[in-house]
Design a protein around this motif. Sequence first.
Motif, mmCIF file in Angstrom:
data_model
loop_
_atom_site.group_PDB
_atom_site.id
_atom_site.type_symbol
_atom_site.label_atom_id
_atom_site.label_comp_id
_atom_site.label_asym_id
_atom_site.label_seq_id
_atom_site.Cartn_x
_atom_site.Cartn_y
_atom_site.Cartn_z
ATOM 1 N N ASP A 153 45.361 31.978 37.626
ATOM 2 C CA ASP A 153 46.755 32.347 37.361
ATOM 3 C C ASP A 153 47.662 31.119 37.236
ATOM 4 N N ALA A 201 43.190 31.151 33.541
ATOM 5 C CA ALA A 201 43.603 32.564 33.608
ATOM 6 C C ALA A 201 43.223 33.174 34.952
ATOM 7 N N GLU A 202 42.010 32.918 35.402
ATOM 8 C CA GLU A 202 41.543 33.477 36.674
ATOM 9 C C GLU A 202 42.322 32.908 37.862
#
Length: 192
Positions: free
Chosen positions: A45, A42-43
């Motif tokens: 992307d 998630a971080e």
Amino acid sequence: MTEPTGRRERKKAATRQKIADTALRLFLDRGYDAVGLREVAAEADVAVTTVFSHFASKEALVFEQDRDFEQRLVRAVTDRDDREPLVPVLHREIGAMVRHCTADGAAPVWRMIDAVPALRQYEETMRLRHAGSLAAALDADPRLRRSPTACRALARFTVDAHTMARTSPDPEAALDEIFRMVGAAWDAAQAG
């Protein structure tokens, strides 16, 4: 790391590096065990599947240059000039790796590795694999004329020299001392 040549390869390499950098930042900020792969994805992307397409495990994120280091060791043997003695070539290659691993900012990473059993185990497995690949390259080189045992010993001493030098107060002096002994042993192996 070897520079990718095509656009697609450069993009893949950039994504891989972004994932590794993101993971390392999160691990150092919050602790290795406190960060999951979903958070890294998630971080960064990217999808979790993208993380796994670049890294086989969470531990591999910390050792992102593992394959490059292994290939560099093998190429130090296979790509060296016929007139160039082997041990000084290996000394230079391990020296470059030690400088990378002792550069500014590396100490927190090594403290994390030393504190996490899974990372210590991964590092040991990685070193054994590097030594195995290096031994195979040495044994396959017809210019060297050494026994398989001598090739395995040189490979193991070379890979272990990295760890001993990296943890020494004076890594360059440690490498010089280690490779003087390695060179003498390698020369004696030919005489035997």
